[in-house]
Motif scaffolding. Sequence first.
Motif, PDB file in Angstrom:
ATOM      1  N   PRO A  41       0.838  -1.360  -0.144  1.00 22.09           N
ATOM      2  CA  PRO A  41      -0.130   0.058   0.003  1.00 22.09           C
ATOM      3  C   PRO A  41       0.694   1.293  -0.085  1.00 22.09           C
ATOM      4  N   GLY A  42       0.552   2.232  -1.002  1.00 23.54           N
ATOM      5  CA  GLY A  42       1.284   3.469  -0.981  1.00 23.54           C
ATOM      6  C   GLY A  42       2.902   3.724  -1.626  1.00 23.54           C
ATOM      7  N   LYS A  43       2.949   2.266  -2.146  1.00 26.36           N
ATOM      8  CA  LYS A  43       4.580   1.890  -2.742  1.00 26.36           C
ATOM      9  C   LYS A  43       4.568   1.611  -3.884  1.00 26.36           C
ATOM     10  N   GLU A  44       5.619   1.663  -4.706  1.00 34.61           N
ATOM     11  CA  GLU A  44       5.583   1.546  -5.991  1.00 34.61           C
ATOM     12  C   GLU A  44       5.739  -0.459  -6.394  1.00 34.61           C
ATOM     13  N   LEU A  45       5.436  -0.641  -7.464  1.00 37.53           N
ATOM     14  CA  LEU A  45       5.766  -1.988  -7.876  1.00 37.53           C
ATOM     15  C   LEU A  45       7.094  -2.486  -7.457  1.00 37.53           C
ATOM     16  N   GLU A  46       7.319  -3.550  -7.032  1.00 36.48           N
ATOM     17  CA  GLU A  46       8.811  -4.112  -6.563  1.00 36.48           C
ATOM     18  C   GLU A  46       8.934  -5.542  -7.054  1.00 36.48           C
ATOM     19  N   PHE A  47      10.013  -5.645  -7.679  1.00 37.76           N
ATOM     20  CA  PHE A  47      10.599  -6.836  -8.211  1.00 37.76           C
ATOM     21  C   PHE A  47      11.056  -7.827  -7.040  1.00 37.76           C
ATOM     22  N   VAL A  48      10.442  -8.850  -7.304  1.00 36.85           N
ATOM     23  CA  VAL A  48      10.534 -10.069  -5.870  1.00 36.85           C
ATOM     24  C   VAL A  48      11.461 -11.389  -6.532  1.00 36.85           C
ATOM     25  N   ALA A  49      11.024 -11.947  -7.711  1.00 39.94           N
ATOM     26  CA  ALA A  49      12.198 -13.155  -8.074  1.00 39.94           C
ATOM     27  C   ALA A  49      11.629 -13.610  -9.550  1.00 39.94           C
ATOM     28  N   CYS A  50      12.659 -13.827 -10.144  1.00 40.70           N
ATOM     29  CA  CYS A  50      12.327 -14.617 -11.439  1.00 40.70           C
ATOM     30  C   CYS A  50      13.296 -15.710 -11.730  1.00 40.70           C
ATOM     31  N   MET A  51      12.873 -16.396 -12.968  1.00 43.54           N
ATOM     32  CA  MET A  51      13.562 -17.453 -13.351  1.00 43.54           C
ATOM     33  C   MET A  51      13.146 -17.794 -14.814  1.00 43.54           C
ATOM     34  N   SER A  52      14.241 -18.553 -15.416  1.00 42.21           N
ATOM     35  CA  SER A  52      13.605 -18.738 -17.014  1.00 42.21           C
ATOM     36  C   SER A  52      13.004 -20.162 -16.833  1.00 42.21           C
ATOM     37  N   TRP A  53      12.216 -20.152 -17.980  1.00 43.85           N
ATOM     38  CA  TRP A  53      11.402 -21.392 -18.159  1.00 43.85           C
ATOM     39  C   TRP A  53      12.470 -22.558 -18.491  1.00 43.85           C
ATOM     40  N   SER A  54      13.797 -22.367 -18.916  1.00 43.00           N
ATOM     41  CA  SER A  54      14.415 -23.311 -19.321  1.00 43.00           C
ATOM     42  C   SER A  54      15.608 -23.823 -17.895  1.00 43.00           C
ATOM     43  N   GLY A  55      15.263 -23.063 -16.994  1.00 42.28           N
ATOM     44  CA  GLY A  55      15.990 -23.452 -15.965  1.00 42.28           C
ATOM     45  C   GLY A  55      17.038 -22.339 -15.676  1.00 42.28           C
ATOM     46  N   GLY A  56      18.301 -22.693 -15.269  1.00 43.48           N
ATOM     47  CA  GLY A  56      19.500 -21.631 -14.777  1.00 43.48           C
ATOM     48  C   GLY A  56      19.302 -21.258 -13.621  1.00 43.48           C
ATOM     49  N   GLY A  57      19.507 -19.937 -13.495  1.00 44.23           N
ATOM     50  CA  GLY A  57      19.712 -19.124 -12.194  1.00 44.23           C
ATOM     51  C   GLY A  57      18.331 -18.821 -11.746  1.00 44.23           C
ATOM     52  N   LYS A  58      18.188 -18.344 -10.346  1.00 43.47           N
ATOM     53  CA  LYS A  58      17.070 -17.935 -10.105  1.00 43.47           C
ATOM     54  C   LYS A  58      17.370 -16.601  -9.386  1.00 43.47           C
ATOM     55  N   TYR A  59      16.697 -15.523  -9.645  1.00 44.50           N
ATOM     56  CA  TYR A  59      17.288 -14.172  -9.290  1.00 44.50           C
ATOM     57  C   TYR A  59      16.079 -13.545  -8.069  1.00 44.50           C
ATOM     58  N   TYR A  60      16.568 -12.957  -7.177  1.00 49.37           N
ATOM     59  CA  TYR A  60      15.775 -12.402  -6.040  1.00 49.37           C
ATOM     60  C   TYR A  60      16.025 -10.949  -5.848  1.00 49.37           C
ATOM     61  N   ALA A  61      15.241 -10.191  -5.306  1.00 46.35           N
ATOM     62  CA  ALA A  61      15.297  -9.000  -4.469  1.00 46.35           C
ATOM     63  C   ALA A  61      15.819  -8.986  -3.295  1.00 46.35           C
ATOM     64  N   ASP A  62      17.148  -8.167  -2.844  1.00 47.73           N
ATOM     65  CA  ASP A  62      17.744  -8.574  -1.584  1.00 47.73           C
ATOM     66  C   ASP A  62      16.755  -8.507  -0.328  1.00 47.73           C
ATOM     67  N   SER A  63      15.624  -7.990  -0.619  1.00 43.79           N
ATOM     68  CA  SER A  63      14.625  -8.078   0.599  1.00 43.79           C
ATOM     69  C   SER A  63      13.914  -9.271   1.007  1.00 43.79           C
ATOM     70  N   VAL A  64      13.990 -10.041  -0.079  1.00 43.52           N
ATOM     71  CA  VAL A  64      13.591 -11.713   0.096  1.00 43.52           C
ATOM     72  C   VAL A  64      14.536 -12.733   0.037  1.00 43.52           C
ATOM     73  N   LYS A  65      15.541 -12.387  -0.305  1.00 44.10           N
ATOM     74  CA  LYS A  65      16.731 -13.396  -0.548  1.00 44.10           C
ATOM     75  C   LYS A  65      16.980 -14.168   0.864  1.00 44.10           C
ATOM     76  N   GLY A  66      16.941 -15.413   0.563  1.00 46.58           N
ATOM     77  CA  GLY A  66      17.112 -16.286   1.853  1.00 46.58           C
ATOM     78  C   GLY A  66      15.776 -16.741   2.530  1.00 46.58           C
TER      79      GLY A  66
END
Length: 127
Positions: A41-66
């Motif tokens: 609420p009251g904040k901008e859209l924030e990226f959380v995580a993503c990954m490719s359909w083919s696998g490979g790396g997973k990427y996270y925002a620092d705020s949710v990493k771990g």
Amino acid sequence: QVQLVESGGGLVQAGDSLRLSCAASGRLFATQSMGWFRQAPGKELEFVACMSWSGGGKYYADSVKGRFTISRDNEKNAVYLEMASLKPDDTAIYYCAADRRTGSSWFYLGAGSSDYRGQGTQVTVSS
């Protein structure tokens, strides 16, 4: 077009875990990766995580990493977000997203947006 439908949101207490699901359909061949965004609420859209359909790396925002884990099931055209050790600051509408870029390109070159996004599911974490 790509259709994305989220589910699994709800009200939980701090420290709890929650699993979000996203069912994808449509022109998925036009996409290379899936991910999650959130908007508090009251904040901008924030990226959380993503990954490719083919696998490979997973990427996270620092705020949710771990604490958060993204995964996919290509046979079901589904992507998931396992959220653990939830905090009140995690309260937000969570959106499933798909993009034409690979996971690494999406994360490193433009994690602020996505080509497609679902309607969202509310996650509320009480203290």
